[in-house]
Write a protein that holds these residues in place. Structure first.
Motif, PDB file in Angstrom:
ATOM      1  N   ASP A   1      88.566  40.283 -12.045  1.00  0.00           N
ATOM      2  CA  ASP A   1      87.942  40.870 -10.865  1.00  0.00           C
ATOM      3  C   ASP A   1      88.315  42.348 -10.791  1.00  0.00           C
ATOM      4  O   ASP A   1      89.515  42.697 -10.856  1.00  0.00           O
ATOM      5  N   VAL A   2      87.294  43.213 -10.664  1.00  0.00           N
ATOM      6  CA  VAL A   2      87.519  44.663 -10.603  1.00  0.00           C
ATOM      7  C   VAL A   2      86.739  45.214  -9.421  1.00  0.00           C
ATOM      8  O   VAL A   2      85.539  44.928  -9.277  1.00  0.00           O
ATOM      9  N   ALA A   3      87.421  46.023  -8.595  1.00  0.00           N
ATOM     10  CA  ALA A   3      86.755  46.588  -7.424  1.00  0.00           C
ATOM     11  C   ALA A   3      85.714  47.618  -7.824  1.00  0.00           C
ATOM     12  O   ALA A   3      84.620  47.682  -7.251  1.00  0.00           O
ATOM     13  N   GLU A   4      86.019  48.448  -8.829  1.00  0.00           N
ATOM     14  CA  GLU A   4      85.081  49.479  -9.268  1.00  0.00           C
ATOM     15  C   GLU A   4      85.311  49.773 -10.748  1.00  0.00           C
ATOM     16  O   GLU A   4      86.452  49.913 -11.190  1.00  0.00           O
ATOM     17  N   LEU A   5      84.214  49.862 -11.491  1.00  0.00           N
ATOM     18  CA  LEU A   5      84.290  50.097 -12.925  1.00  0.00           C
ATOM     19  C   LEU A   5      83.202  51.077 -13.333  1.00  0.00           C
ATOM     20  O   LEU A   5      82.035  50.892 -13.000  1.00  0.00           O
ATOM     21  N   LYS A   6      83.574  52.132 -14.060  1.00  0.00           N
ATOM     22  CA  LYS A   6      82.604  53.111 -14.552  1.00  0.00           C
ATOM     23  C   LYS A   6      82.287  52.784 -16.007  1.00  0.00           C
ATOM     24  O   LYS A   6      83.193  52.641 -16.835  1.00  0.00           O
ATOM     25  N   LEU A   7      80.997  52.658 -16.308  1.00  0.00           N
ATOM     26  CA  LEU A   7      80.562  52.261 -17.637  1.00  0.00           C
ATOM     27  C   LEU A   7      79.323  53.057 -18.025  1.00  0.00           C
ATOM     28  O   LEU A   7      78.262  52.900 -17.419  1.00  0.00           O
TER      29      LEU A   7
ATOM     30  N   LEU B   1      79.933  50.306 -11.463  1.00  0.00           N
ATOM     31  CA  LEU B   1      79.807  48.902 -11.089  1.00  0.00           C
ATOM     32  C   LEU B   1      80.862  48.583 -10.041  1.00  0.00           C
ATOM     33  O   LEU B   1      82.036  48.947 -10.190  1.00  0.00           O
ATOM     34  N   ARG B   2      80.449  47.889  -8.988  1.00  0.00           N
ATOM     35  CA  ARG B   2      81.370  47.548  -7.916  1.00  0.00           C
ATOM     36  C   ARG B   2      81.426  46.031  -7.733  1.00  0.00           C
ATOM     37  O   ARG B   2      80.459  45.337  -8.003  1.00  0.00           O
ATOM     38  N   ASP B   3      82.587  45.589  -7.257  1.00  0.00           N
ATOM     39  CA  ASP B   3      82.797  44.147  -7.019  1.00  0.00           C
ATOM     40  C   ASP B   3      82.449  43.347  -8.268  1.00  0.00           C
ATOM     41  O   ASP B   3      81.649  42.401  -8.244  1.00  0.00           O
ATOM     42  N   VAL B   4      83.089  43.726  -9.365  1.00  0.00           N
ATOM     43  CA  VAL B   4      82.800  43.108 -10.662  1.00  0.00           C
ATOM     44  C   VAL B   4      83.599  41.816 -10.815  1.00  0.00           C
ATOM     45  O   VAL B   4      84.817  41.789 -10.562  1.00  0.00           O
ATOM     46  N   ARG B   5      82.922  40.758 -11.223  1.00  0.00           N
ATOM     47  CA  ARG B   5      83.612  39.516 -11.587  1.00  0.00           C
ATOM     48  C   ARG B   5      83.121  39.097 -12.965  1.00  0.00           C
ATOM     49  O   ARG B   5      81.939  38.811 -13.165  1.00  0.00           O
ATOM     50  N   LEU B   6      84.041  39.074 -13.916  1.00  0.00           N
ATOM     51  CA  LEU B   6      83.733  38.717 -15.298  1.00  0.00           C
ATOM     52  C   LEU B   6      84.490  37.436 -15.652  1.00  0.00           C
ATOM     53  O   LEU B   6      85.721  37.398 -15.584  1.00  0.00           O
TER      54      LEU B   6
ATOM     55  N   ASN C   1      77.703  44.498  -8.309  1.00  0.00           N
ATOM     56  CA  ASN C   1      76.792  45.315  -7.527  1.00  0.00           C
ATOM     57  C   ASN C   1      76.685  46.678  -8.212  1.00  0.00           C
ATOM     58  O   ASN C   1      77.701  47.308  -8.519  1.00  0.00           O
ATOM     59  N   ALA C   2      75.444  47.121  -8.454  1.00  0.00           N
ATOM     60  CA  ALA C   2      75.255  48.395  -9.143  1.00  0.00           C
ATOM     61  C   ALA C   2      73.866  48.933  -8.848  1.00  0.00           C
ATOM     62  O   ALA C   2      72.920  48.164  -8.664  1.00  0.00           O
ATOM     63  N   PHE C   3      73.746  50.266  -8.803  1.00  0.00           N
ATOM     64  CA  PHE C   3      72.461  50.939  -8.600  1.00  0.00           C
ATOM     65  C   PHE C   3      71.733  50.407  -7.360  1.00  0.00           C
ATOM     66  O   PHE C   3      70.524  50.259  -7.360  1.00  0.00           O
ATOM     67  N   GLY C   4      72.514  50.094  -6.339  1.00  0.00           N
ATOM     68  CA  GLY C   4      71.924  49.643  -5.086  1.00  0.00           C
ATOM     69  C   GLY C   4      71.522  48.186  -5.063  1.00  0.00           C
ATOM     70  O   GLY C   4      71.009  47.706  -4.051  1.00  0.00           O
ATOM     71  N   GLY C   5      71.737  47.446  -6.148  1.00  0.00           N
ATOM     72  CA  GLY C   5      71.309  46.058  -6.220  1.00  0.00           C
ATOM     73  C   GLY C   5      72.402  45.129  -6.715  1.00  0.00           C
ATOM     74  O   GLY C   5      73.567  45.521  -6.865  1.00  0.00           O
ATOM     75  N   LYS C   6      72.017  43.893  -6.978  1.00  0.00           N
ATOM     76  CA  LYS C   6      72.954  42.882  -7.452  1.00  0.00           C
ATOM     77  C   LYS C   6      72.516  42.374  -8.820  1.00  0.00           C
ATOM     78  O   LYS C   6      71.329  42.171  -9.062  1.00  0.00           O
ATOM     79  N   ILE C   7      73.511  42.141  -9.684  1.00  0.00           N
ATOM     80  CA  ILE C   7      73.245  41.666 -11.039  1.00  0.00           C
ATOM     81  C   ILE C   7      74.067  40.401 -11.282  1.00  0.00           C
ATOM     82  O   ILE C   7      75.267  40.371 -11.023  1.00  0.00           O
ATOM     83  N   ALA C   8      73.400  39.370 -11.775  1.00  0.00           N
ATOM     84  CA  ALA C   8      74.081  38.134 -12.165  1.00  0.00           C
ATOM     85  C   ALA C   8      73.537  37.726 -13.520  1.00  0.00           C
ATOM     86  O   ALA C   8      72.329  37.527 -13.682  1.00  0.00           O
TER      87      ALA C   8
END
Length: 336
Positions: free
Chosen positions: A23-29, A34-39, A56-63
């Protein structure tokens, strides 16, 4: 090096031996935040690897969920859902060019196999769908294309330079991929200028496309790019896209659309007139067509002159004007 011959580093994937959750609060890639990252990773050495990512990234959600099964012919599966994503910054960050802007929802369910990019493309199967809102497709201006074609039919030239993009209020697209070829007959788009449908296919292996887009000019012909297209309102104009996927050529058949409009308008007028003359008599479609034939031949020239702006152009259908009635009967000419 040809991209299709590029090998996928499957051996490196086989050596991965990891399981757990990060779990990462913020990640730059790569320019993306990327925010609220769960891998979540489940990948025993030498066995199938499963990776799940939520962020959460670019204003949206990715799963997304990815599965890789190593072996002589490794297999891959990808299931991704993206919602309310700002498309332009995504494309700029990862592709280097923002081909499309707007707010997008994307659903992808794909599977494939092989050891090279080419193998993976050829074996690619699955479904995808997307919906975009309030954006633009960059690289071409549909309004300018229509105005240019219309001007050429009239023997005129357009010198105005316009932004090379086509605005839209909504686009929806769905497709099925079979053995590396994307096929779709589910394209619908709306903009202030047009309503669009389309069908065709894209060869992902050879990066080519053969697609027929059919924009219909909005009845008001208003909005972005609408000025000067009033006489095209209501027309459906086929555009054939072909060639390179990233630099396609297009063929626009505006002339046929204009001829069809002229014919439809005249058929309606002639039918109304005939029915008025034959009040009390019901005519079949064949009878109406037969009666309309002679009058269409006489009126087609006048109708086309009006449609094309007062004088017949070279591109107009070859319709003969009715000959003037002679003042007095004349004897037929003798054969030589």
């Amino acid at each position: 090096k040809d991209l299709n011959s590029t090998e996928i580093p499957i051996e490196a994937l086989e050596q991965i031996n990891a399981s757990g959750t990060l779990d990462v609060a913020e990640l730059k890639l790569k320019g993306a935040t990327l925010r609220d990252v769960r891998l979540k990773v489940d990948g025993p050495k030498g066995a199938a690897k499963q990776i799940a990512l939520q962020t959460n990234a670019f204003g949206g959600k990715i799963a997304t969920q990815t599965r890789v099964v190593p072996g002589d012919r490794p297999t891959y599966a990808l299931d991704t859902t993206i919602s309310t994503l700002q498309l332009a910054p995504v494309l700029q960050a990862f592709v280097g060019k923002d081909y499309v802007s707007g707010l997008g929802n994307i659903k992808v369910d794909l599977s494939s196999g092989g050891r090279t990019v080419g193998d993976l493309r050829k074996a690619l199967n699955g479904d995808l769908s997307l919906n975009f809102e309030n954006g633009a497709v960059k690289g071409f201006n549909l309004g300018q294309i229509l105005r240019t074609a219309q001007a050429r039919l009239k023997g005129e030239r357009l010198n105005a330079t316009e932004p090379q993009q086509t605005d839209f209020t909504a686009i929806s697209f769905a497709a099925r991929i079979v053995d590396g070829v994307l096929k779709s007959d589910q394209l619908n788009a709306m903009s202030p200028l047009f309503r669009l449908s389309g069908n065709g296919e894209i060869d992902l292996v050879n990066e080519t496309l053969n697609y027929l887009a059919s924009p219909a000019v909005a009845a008001t012909a208003a909005g972005q790019g609408g000025k000067g297209l009033e006489e095209l309102a209501g027309l459906t104009i086929p555009i054939r896209l072909s060639g390179s996927l990233f630099s396609p050529s297009y063929k626009l058949d505006l002339q046929t659309a204009l001829k069809q409009k002229a014919g439809d308008e005249l058929r309606g007028k002639v039918a109304d007139k005939l029915l008025g003359e034959d009040s009390g008599q019901k005519l079949s479609d064949d009878e109406l067509k037969a009666k309309a034939g002679e009058k269409l031949n006489k009126e087609i020239g006048r109708g086309l002159e009006k449609l094309f702006g007062g004088s017949r152009k070279k591109d107009a259908p070859a319709a003969e004007e009715p000959a003037a009635e002679p003042a007095e009967p004349t004897a037929p000419a003798e054969e030589a």
